[in-house]
Design a protein around this motif. Structure first.
Motif, PDB file in Angstrom:
ATOM      1  N   PRO A 226      -0.794 -16.514 -13.493  1.00 15.31           N
ATOM      2  CA  PRO A 226      -1.690 -15.523 -14.108  1.00 15.31           C
ATOM      3  C   PRO A 226      -1.635 -14.164 -13.412  1.00 15.31           C
ATOM      4  O   PRO A 226      -1.680 -13.121 -14.081  1.00 15.31           O
ATOM      5  CB  PRO A 226      -3.069 -16.172 -13.983  1.00 15.31           C
ATOM      6  CG  PRO A 226      -2.789 -17.640 -13.933  1.00 15.31           C
ATOM      7  CD  PRO A 226      -1.497 -17.780 -13.187  1.00 15.31           C
ATOM      8  N   ALA A 227      -1.549 -14.154 -12.080  1.00 12.03           N
ATOM      9  CA  ALA A 227      -1.513 -12.880 -11.360  1.00 12.03           C
ATOM     10  C   ALA A 227      -0.246 -12.087 -11.700  1.00 12.03           C
ATOM     11  O   ALA A 227      -0.287 -10.861 -11.843  1.00 12.03           O
ATOM     12  CB  ALA A 227      -1.580 -13.134  -9.853  1.00 12.03           C
ATOM     13  N   GLN A 229       1.420 -12.314 -14.552  1.00  8.89           N
ATOM     14  CA  GLN A 229       1.254 -11.863 -15.923  1.00  8.89           C
ATOM     15  C   GLN A 229       0.282 -10.683 -16.021  1.00  8.89           C
ATOM     16  O   GLN A 229       0.462  -9.784 -16.847  1.00  8.89           O
ATOM     17  CB  GLN A 229       0.784 -13.014 -16.805  1.00  8.89           C
ATOM     18  CG  GLN A 229       1.857 -14.031 -17.117  1.00  8.89           C
ATOM     19  CD  GLN A 229       3.031 -13.406 -17.838  1.00  8.89           C
ATOM     20  OE1 GLN A 229       2.860 -12.748 -18.861  1.00  8.89           O
ATOM     21  NE2 GLN A 229       4.230 -13.592 -17.300  1.00  8.89           N
ATOM     22  N   HIS A 230      -0.729 -10.663 -15.175  1.00 11.13           N
ATOM     23  CA  HIS A 230      -1.682  -9.551 -15.188  1.00 11.13           C
ATOM     24  C   HIS A 230      -0.987  -8.243 -14.814  1.00 11.13           C
ATOM     25  O   HIS A 230      -1.167  -7.204 -15.491  1.00 11.13           O
ATOM     26  CB  HIS A 230      -2.830  -9.831 -14.222  1.00 11.13           C
ATOM     27  CG  HIS A 230      -3.768  -8.665 -14.055  1.00 11.13           C
ATOM     28  ND1 HIS A 230      -4.648  -8.281 -15.035  1.00 11.13           N
ATOM     29  CD2 HIS A 230      -3.928  -7.783 -13.021  1.00 11.13           C
ATOM     30  CE1 HIS A 230      -5.324  -7.216 -14.628  1.00 11.13           C
ATOM     31  NE2 HIS A 230      -4.909  -6.897 -13.409  1.00 11.13           N
ATOM     32  N   ILE A 231      -0.191  -8.276 -13.743  1.00 13.16           N
ATOM     33  CA  ILE A 231       0.543  -7.075 -13.328  1.00 13.16           C
ATOM     34  C   ILE A 231       1.542  -6.673 -14.404  1.00 13.16           C
ATOM     35  O   ILE A 231       1.697  -5.493 -14.737  1.00 13.16           O
ATOM     36  CB  ILE A 231       1.247  -7.316 -11.981  1.00 13.16           C
ATOM     37  CG1 ILE A 231       0.214  -7.566 -10.882  1.00 13.16           C
ATOM     38  CG2 ILE A 231       2.129  -6.127 -11.602  1.00 13.16           C
ATOM     39  CD1 ILE A 231       0.814  -7.994  -9.548  1.00 13.16           C
ATOM     40  N   ARG A 232       2.211  -7.665 -14.960  1.00 10.82           N
ATOM     41  CA  ARG A 232       3.204  -7.405 -16.017  1.00 10.82           C
ATOM     42  C   ARG A 232       2.566  -6.699 -17.208  1.00 10.82           C
ATOM     43  O   ARG A 232       3.102  -5.718 -17.739  1.00 10.82           O
ATOM     44  CB  ARG A 232       3.837  -8.727 -16.439  1.00 10.82           C
ATOM     45  CG  ARG A 232       4.896  -8.633 -17.523  1.00 10.82           C
ATOM     46  CD  ARG A 232       5.486 -10.020 -17.783  1.00 10.82           C
ATOM     47  NE  ARG A 232       6.568  -9.973 -18.761  1.00 10.82           N
ATOM     48  CZ  ARG A 232       6.396 -10.072 -20.068  1.00 10.82           C
ATOM     49  NH1 ARG A 232       5.161 -10.225 -20.560  1.00 10.82           N
ATOM     50  NH2 ARG A 232       7.427 -10.023 -20.889  1.00 10.82           N
ATOM     51  N   ARG A 233       1.414  -7.203 -17.661  1.00 19.42           N
ATOM     52  CA  ARG A 233       0.730  -6.598 -18.802  1.00 19.42           C
ATOM     53  C   ARG A 233       0.305  -5.162 -18.499  1.00 19.42           C
ATOM     54  O   ARG A 233       0.420  -4.271 -19.346  1.00 19.42           O
ATOM     55  CB  ARG A 233      -0.490  -7.435 -19.192  1.00 19.42           C
ATOM     56  CG  ARG A 233      -0.153  -8.730 -19.930  1.00 19.42           C
ATOM     57  CD  ARG A 233      -1.391  -9.333 -20.557  1.00 19.42           C
ATOM     58  NE  ARG A 233      -2.388  -9.690 -19.539  1.00 19.42           N
ATOM     59  CZ  ARG A 233      -2.438 -10.865 -18.924  1.00 19.42           C
ATOM     60  NH1 ARG A 233      -1.536 -11.814 -19.211  1.00 19.42           N
ATOM     61  NH2 ARG A 233      -3.378 -11.126 -18.044  1.00 19.42           N
ATOM     62  N   THR A 234      -0.195  -4.945 -17.289  1.00 14.20           N
ATOM     63  CA  THR A 234      -0.620  -3.597 -16.895  1.00 14.20           C
ATOM     64  C   THR A 234       0.548  -2.618 -16.945  1.00 14.20           C
ATOM     65  O   THR A 234       0.423  -1.495 -17.456  1.00 14.20           O
ATOM     66  CB  THR A 234      -1.215  -3.626 -15.476  1.00 14.20           C
ATOM     67  OG1 THR A 234      -2.343  -4.498 -15.446  1.00 14.20           O
ATOM     68  CG2 THR A 234      -1.650  -2.232 -15.032  1.00 14.20           C
ATOM     69  N   THR A 237       1.783  -1.983 -20.613  1.00 13.76           N
ATOM     70  CA  THR A 237       0.849  -1.084 -21.291  1.00 13.76           C
ATOM     71  C   THR A 237       1.078   0.362 -20.850  1.00 13.76           C
ATOM     72  O   THR A 237       1.084   1.281 -21.672  1.00 13.76           O
ATOM     73  CB  THR A 237      -0.599  -1.507 -21.000  1.00 13.76           C
ATOM     74  OG1 THR A 237      -0.812  -2.838 -21.486  1.00 13.76           O
ATOM     75  CG2 THR A 237      -1.581  -0.560 -21.674  1.00 13.76           C
TER      76      THR A 237
END
Length: 246
Positions: A226-227, A229-234, A237
């Motif tokens: 999850p961590a 994926q969070h950085i990836r999404r940021t 975007t």
């Protein structure tokens, strides 16, 4: 001791300092007052859309673009090396001679050692044309590290490789950085590559650094975490790309 080349200062200190760096091509401003500090030993990945100025910034740090250096201040280590997307090997020189290009003869043993580190032990006398694309890029990495640089600048070094070879090269680069411990600036279009490799990821957009994210992930940085994926999404975007689940 420091050496100066217009706005570029090369000194014995490690790390990178960029202040108010601007680069224009005619009416177009590619770099607009860039401020950037990279501490000694940090691995930074630089992302941005095509034409955003990533390679322009890297060329400035490498001392390859004097017009950039003349419109701002840059401080980089004296011992700086660059690895490019293509291997840029000399086809008329054997592998070890390519690794040692520009180095004194006394570095021969170091050349043999670093070829072993990149998985090419025993290939010292091969010709570049006898190597695969991935092997040629391993030689390029060996050449960039044989002089023990304090700063390694990498301009999309794995961009021309297939997906499986890239994964292997990521693991190799992580190992080489642990061994040689240079400060690293990696230019890449690949968000997953940036998060997998770097201690910190920055985004260049319309000439300015718009995002600066530390990457504090354990182990081998599994993309399913999850961590991660969070950085990836940021980052996606920030780059104007709709994130896609992995």
């Amino acid at each position: 001791m420091a050496t100066h080349d217009r706005g570029l200062v090369k000194s014995q200190v490690s790390g990178v300092t960029v202040r108010a760096l601007t680069r224009r091509f005619g009416e177009r401003t590619v770099l607009d007052g860039i401020d950037l500090t990279i501490p000694d030993g940090q691995f930074v990945a630089l992302l941005g859309r095509s034409g955003s100025g990533k390679s322009t910034l890297l060329r400035a740090l490498a001392g390859l673009d004097y017009d950039v250096a003349g419109e701002g201040s840059l401080r980089v280590p004296t011992k700086t090396s660059v690895v490019f997307q293509d291997s840029r090997l000399l086809p008329w020189q054997r592998v070890l001679a390519n690794v040692l290009y520009g180095q004194p003869r006394s570095r021969r043993d170091a050349g043999v050692k670093v070829l072993s580190e990149v998985g090419l032990a025993g290939r010292e006398n091969a010709w570049p044309g006898e190597l695969s694309g991935g092997e040629q890029q391993r030689v390029s990495l060996a050449r960039s590290l044989v002089g023990e640089p304090d700063l390694l600048l990498a301009d999309e070094p794995f961009g021309a490789l297939d997906a499986l070879t890239r994964i292997k090269m990521h693991a190799l680069l992580r190992d080489l950085i642990r061994r040689h411990r240079p400060t690293v600036l990696l230019v890449t279009h690949d968000v997953d590559e940036a998060v997998a490799l770097a201690d910190r990821v920055i985004v260049l957009d319309e000439g300015r650094l718009t995002v600066d994210i530390p990457v504090d992930l354990p182990g081998e940085r599994d993309p399913s975490l999850p961590a991660f994926q969070h950085i990836r999404r940021t980052l996606l975007t920030a780059l104007g790309v709709a994130p896609v689940a992995v």
